[in-house]
Design a protein around this motif. Structure first.
Motif, PDB file in Angstrom:
ATOM      1  N   UNK A 219      -9.689  -2.998   1.681  1.00  0.00           N
ATOM      2  CA  UNK A 219      -8.310  -3.145   1.060  1.00  0.00           C
ATOM      3  C   UNK A 219      -8.042  -1.906   0.566  1.00  0.00           C
ATOM      4  N   UNK A 220      -8.802  -1.065   0.061  1.00  0.00           N
ATOM      5  CA  UNK A 220      -8.434   0.320  -0.552  1.00  0.00           C
ATOM      6  C   UNK A 220      -8.102   1.062   0.834  1.00  0.00           C
ATOM      7  N   UNK A 221      -8.912   1.079   2.101  1.00  0.00           N
ATOM      8  CA  UNK A 221      -8.522   1.985   2.850  1.00  0.00           C
ATOM      9  C   UNK A 221      -7.125   1.630   3.574  1.00  0.00           C
ATOM     10  N   UNK A 222      -6.985   0.332   3.622  1.00  0.00           N
ATOM     11  CA  UNK A 222      -5.744   0.145   4.099  1.00  0.00           C
ATOM     12  C   UNK A 222      -4.436   0.668   3.542  1.00  0.00           C
ATOM     13  N   UNK A 223      -4.663   0.641   2.176  1.00  0.00           N
ATOM     14  CA  UNK A 223      -3.731   1.101   1.161  1.00  0.00           C
ATOM     15  C   UNK A 223      -3.426   2.458   1.518  1.00  0.00           C
ATOM     16  N   UNK A 224      -4.620   3.370   1.626  1.00  0.00           N
ATOM     17  CA  UNK A 224      -4.596   4.863   1.947  1.00  0.00           C
ATOM     18  C   UNK A 224      -4.169   4.870   3.272  1.00  0.00           C
ATOM     19  N   UNK A 225      -4.398   4.072   4.256  1.00  0.00           N
ATOM     20  CA  UNK A 225      -4.150   4.363   5.543  1.00  0.00           C
ATOM     21  C   UNK A 225      -5.065   5.279   6.254  1.00  0.00           C
ATOM     22  N   UNK A 226      -6.128   5.576   5.534  1.00  0.00           N
ATOM     23  CA  UNK A 226      -7.103   6.542   6.297  1.00  0.00           C
ATOM     24  C   UNK A 226      -8.627   6.504   5.618  1.00  0.00           C
ATOM     25  N   UNK A 227      -9.616   6.651   6.739  1.00  0.00           N
ATOM     26  CA  UNK A 227     -11.045   6.711   6.237  1.00  0.00           C
ATOM     27  C   UNK A 227     -11.567   8.020   5.496  1.00  0.00           C
TER      28      UNK A 227
ATOM     29  N   UNK B   4      -5.714  -2.251  -8.059  1.00  0.00           N
ATOM     30  CA  UNK B   4      -6.847  -3.223  -7.573  1.00  0.00           C
ATOM     31  C   UNK B   4      -7.911  -3.533  -8.558  1.00  0.00           C
ATOM     32  N   UNK B   5      -7.595  -4.153  -9.743  1.00  0.00           N
ATOM     33  CA  UNK B   5      -8.828  -4.508 -10.685  1.00  0.00           C
ATOM     34  C   UNK B   5      -9.857  -5.027 -10.205  1.00  0.00           C
ATOM     35  N   UNK B   6      -9.444  -6.111  -9.471  1.00  0.00           N
ATOM     36  CA  UNK B   6     -10.481  -7.314  -8.966  1.00  0.00           C
ATOM     37  C   UNK B   6     -11.328  -6.480  -7.978  1.00  0.00           C
ATOM     38  N   UNK B   7     -10.536  -5.661  -6.966  1.00  0.00           N
ATOM     39  CA  UNK B   7     -11.514  -4.821  -6.070  1.00  0.00           C
ATOM     40  C   UNK B   7     -12.588  -4.180  -6.772  1.00  0.00           C
ATOM     41  N   UNK B   8     -12.125  -3.517  -8.025  1.00  0.00           N
ATOM     42  CA  UNK B   8     -12.925  -2.522  -8.644  1.00  0.00           C
ATOM     43  C   UNK B   8     -14.312  -3.240  -9.155  1.00  0.00           C
ATOM     44  N   UNK B   9     -14.147  -4.561  -9.576  1.00  0.00           N
ATOM     45  CA  UNK B   9     -14.840  -5.451 -10.091  1.00  0.00           C
ATOM     46  C   UNK B   9     -16.155  -5.678  -8.939  1.00  0.00           C
TER      47      UNK B   9
ATOM     48  N   UNK C  28     -17.198   4.924  -5.469  1.00  0.00           N
ATOM     49  CA  UNK C  28     -16.209   4.098  -6.361  1.00  0.00           C
ATOM     50  C   UNK C  28     -15.434   4.805  -7.190  1.00  0.00           C
ATOM     51  N   UNK C  29     -15.621   6.337  -7.381  1.00  0.00           N
ATOM     52  CA  UNK C  29     -14.864   7.286  -7.897  1.00  0.00           C
ATOM     53  C   UNK C  29     -13.659   7.605  -6.874  1.00  0.00           C
ATOM     54  N   UNK C  30     -14.334   7.595  -5.894  1.00  0.00           N
ATOM     55  CA  UNK C  30     -13.220   8.152  -4.968  1.00  0.00           C
ATOM     56  C   UNK C  30     -12.055   7.051  -4.551  1.00  0.00           C
ATOM     57  N   UNK C  31     -12.744   5.860  -4.465  1.00  0.00           N
ATOM     58  CA  UNK C  31     -11.797   4.718  -4.291  1.00  0.00           C
ATOM     59  C   UNK C  31     -10.904   4.190  -5.469  1.00  0.00           C
TER      60      UNK C  31
END
Lengths: 396, 321
Positions: B163-171, B189-194, B249-252
């Protein structure tokens, strides 16, 4: 075709849990038959700490038996002394003065708190909560300091005597005991904060090791184990000894008979014990601490040094010992872990003919096989923790 | 020719840098863990060697180096010896793509995140190898648990990562960081973080998900039969894995190296160690989950939640763009 035939054939694995294992609380060995993680069969094997205490008692005078009883449940030494001393006093037909009774109750209840604190710490640790151990030991350490003031040691008290106490409470003890009693209810909140409402803790303990009221009675459970299943039985209230009728306290009861209920029962018991201590300290009478009976209690030193009667009295009690009349007696007390009973047969000689100890740990451990069957390996660890066994008390 | 030499020198230097970072990080984290646990548990922790015990782990490491390497009888020797190496090497590879700052990174691969996830999965293999080859029932049980756990938690971990990657559109890690220029993903994306932190904790086998090495059940789990430096390498890998998970996690979620005033590297490390502190806090506060509860939690709660999160993210992105 039923599902059992469809399932692939698997072998069970034998696992030898203990006697050297981090959470068997000493030298308990459990033979486990595992199907994956599921326990097919659990067989506790005991006897690694058997020292023959009951047999050793037969060659000793009654007072020489006392240090042996320290080493039954070494986390609650005073409770063991208490049971033995009461049994012999019942045999002799003497009753100690009120002050001695109160002091005994005070020390027994402090011992209960210290034993429950140890259980709390290790039980939590077994289930992966490392921190309650240190919180519990903070208070236990204060109790140990108190005990050290009274009998000079930490674990093995040997402070009670047949017919009284070894000495009166030391100076400054009552004040320190008051300090502890006053701050303990605050401290107990810390443990509740860490565990009681913790989802993981509840998940790990709820519905683990369930024994109904009837089953608990069938297995002979007593103390907090039986009360967790809802058995309303406490020797302190139902057959009071040593002035327990003077104090006002509640008996916490569980409803489901699972590990979580037993946890709650023990937590509440600590609060109630603390209440009893408070009442003892408030009502503490003054006066003698020993019965006035020269066949039981050593004469004071000035009599021994200055009168021939005193010297002979001292000599006889030391050389020969106490000689209770012929007979048998059973006296049980509410030890921290359950009913601790002493069954003594006297043939009229200074040595007991037979001493049988009914240790709570042994009885509490006995339904392991039933409780563990079909559960996961992790549940067995929770079970051993909730049973609060001391292997020295199991094997004796 | 000159290009090859330059690249070779660069790689060599990077390797030295990574290995020293791994070693220093592990030494520091072990000390930190002991201090954090001590202060949570009302005790001072190591105090004797160095300032507040700062050199304690070095002393411990020296002790471990001096220990005899015991190979128990009847172990599957090749696998037994390979397991620590398989555990440790993928950990090193992951450092290739972690961007410590815009300039301080070894390779800015366009599949960087994928590379980290791919290689971190290999630790399961190492744990399985160690447990299987040790000829010890506790180790075997630990290995079984570990495989089941890691497979279960890999799925929600990757789903939240998606879900983060599709936001950034890149790996590409640097692109993901740059994308969070204004608002960090943790607020989007707080839920994704948790979810990510929970899965990350489980992936690194840390409490309350430390069942593969549950001390009070399985003695030491999969590494029961390892001694000396072989044991130390497992330990090293565990702490380095913590660093990698926190770094990802820091990067994301925490905007990578971004932050005012301080240099980017400092910001990056600060965020990483704050997350590691969080994981340590978990460990010293929570009891351990039971094996079946752990798996149930992953399949019945984490995976549906992360799927929902992914779908909602995709949906919203489609609407916005």
């Amino acid at each position: 075709m039923n599902s059992a035939e469809l399932a692939p054939s698997t072998e069970t694995m034998l696992l030898n849990l203990g006697p050297q294992h981090p959470s068997t609380h000493g030298v308990l060995r459990v033979w486990l038959e595992l199907d994956g993680e599921v326990i097919v069969n659990a067989d506790p094997d005991i006897g690694y700490l058997h020292r023959g205490i009951e047999k050793m008692c037969e060659n000793r005078t009654y007072h020489q038996c006392l240090p042996l009883t320290d080493r039954l449940d070494y986390l609650a030494g005073t409770a063991n002394n208490f049971g033995f001393v009461l049994a012999v006093e019942k045999l002799l037909g003497v009753e100690v003065p009120k002050r001695a009774q109160y002091i005994r109750v005070l020390l027994a209840e402090l011992t209960r708190i210290s034993s429950h604190l140890f259980w709390l710490g290790t039980h939590g640790h077994d289930l992966g909560a490392m921190t309650p151990l240190f919180f519990a030991f903070r208070e236990r350490e204060e109790l140990m300091d108190l005990f050290e003031m009274v009998w000079g040691g930490r674990l093995f008290p040997c402070y009670l005597r047949i017919g009284g106490l070894a000495a009166d409470l030391p100076e400054g003890f009552v004040e320190k005991a008051w300090d502890f009693v006053k701050k303990f209810p605050e401290r107990i909140k810390d443990y509740h904060n860490l565990l009681t409402k913790n989802r993981i803790w509840i998940a790990r303990t709820k519905d683990v090791g369930v024994l109904t009221k009837e089953e608990a009675l069938d297995w002979g459970w007593s103390g907090p184990m039986a009360r967790g299943s809802g058995v309303d039985w406490d020797i302190r209230r139902d057959t009071p000894y040593s002035s327990y009728q003077d104090f006002d306290f509640k008996i916490p009861l569980g409803t489901n008979g699972d590990t979580y209920d037993r946890y709650l029962v023990r937590m509440e018991e600590m609060v109630q014990s603390n209440l009893i201590c408070r009442q003892v300290l408030e009502k503490m009478p003054s006066g003698d601490i020993n019965v006035n009976d020269p066949t039981v209690i050593l004469p004071p030193k000035e009599k021994v040094y200055n009168t021939i009667e005193g010297l002979i009295n001292h000599f006889l009690l030391i050389e020969k010992g106490i000689t209770p009349p012929k007979g048998e007696i059973y006296q049980a007390i509410e030890a921290p872990k359950g009913e601790l009973g002493f069954y003594i047969i006297s043939d009229g000689s200074p040595h007991p003919f037979r001493v049988k100890v009914r240790g709570p740990s042994f009885v509490n451990l006995s339904p392991t096989k039933v409780l563990a069957k079909g559960r996961l390996l992790s549940d067995l660890i929770a079970l051993i923790g909730t049973m609060d066994i001391v292997l020295a008390d199991v094997d004796r | 020719m000159q290009f090859l030499l330059a690249e070779g020198a660069r790689l060599g230097l990077s390797l030295i840098g990574v290995i020293s970072l791994v070693a220093v990080n592990a030494l520091f984290l072990i000390w930190m863990e002991r201090k954090v646990s001590a202060h949570i548990q009302l005790r001072p922790g190591p105090m004797e060697v160095g300032f507040h015990g700062a050199l304690q782990t070095i002393a411990d490491a020296l002790k471990l180096i001096g220990k005899e390497l015991i190979t128990p009888e009847d172990v599957d020797k090749l696998i037994y010896l390979l397991a620590p190496i398989v555990m440790f090497l993928p950990v090193l590879v992951s450092f290739l793509v972690i961007p410590f700052s815009p300039t301080l990174l070894i390779r800015d691969l366009n599949v960087g995140v994928l590379l980290i996830f791919a290689f971190s999965t290999l630790t399961v293999l190492a744990i399985l190898m160690a447990g299987w080859a040790s000829n010890n029932k506790y180790a075997l049980l630990g290995a079984i648990r570990s495989v089941a756990q890691n497979v279960a938690y890999e799925i929600p971990l990757l789903l939240t990562a998606m879900s983060i990657i599709i936001m950034a559109g890149s790996f590409q890690p640097s692109v993901i960081v740059a994308q969070q220029g204004l608002v960090w993903n943790i607020f989007v994306q707080p839920l994704a973080f948790i979810l990510f932190i929970i899965c990350g904790t489980a992936e690194t086998n840390r409490a309350p998900f430390d069942i593969p090495e549950a001390e009070s059940e399985l003695v030491a789990g999969f590494h029961t039969e390892y001694s000396g430096m072989r044991f130390a390498i497992f330990f090293l890998a565990e702490y380095t894995n913590m660093f990698i998970v926190s770094a990802v996690a820091t990067i994301f979620f925490l905007g990578g190296w971004q932050g005012p005033f301080l240099p980017p590297v400092v910001w990056f490390l600060l965020k990483v160690y704050a997350l590691i502190f969080l994981m340590m806090w978990f460990r010293w506060t929570f009891p351990r989950l039971r094996f079946d509860q752990l798996i149930t939690f992953a399949w019945k709660i984490l995976i549906p939640l992360s799927l929902v999160n992914l779908i909602v993210t995709a949906f919203v992105l489609k609407l916005v763009r």
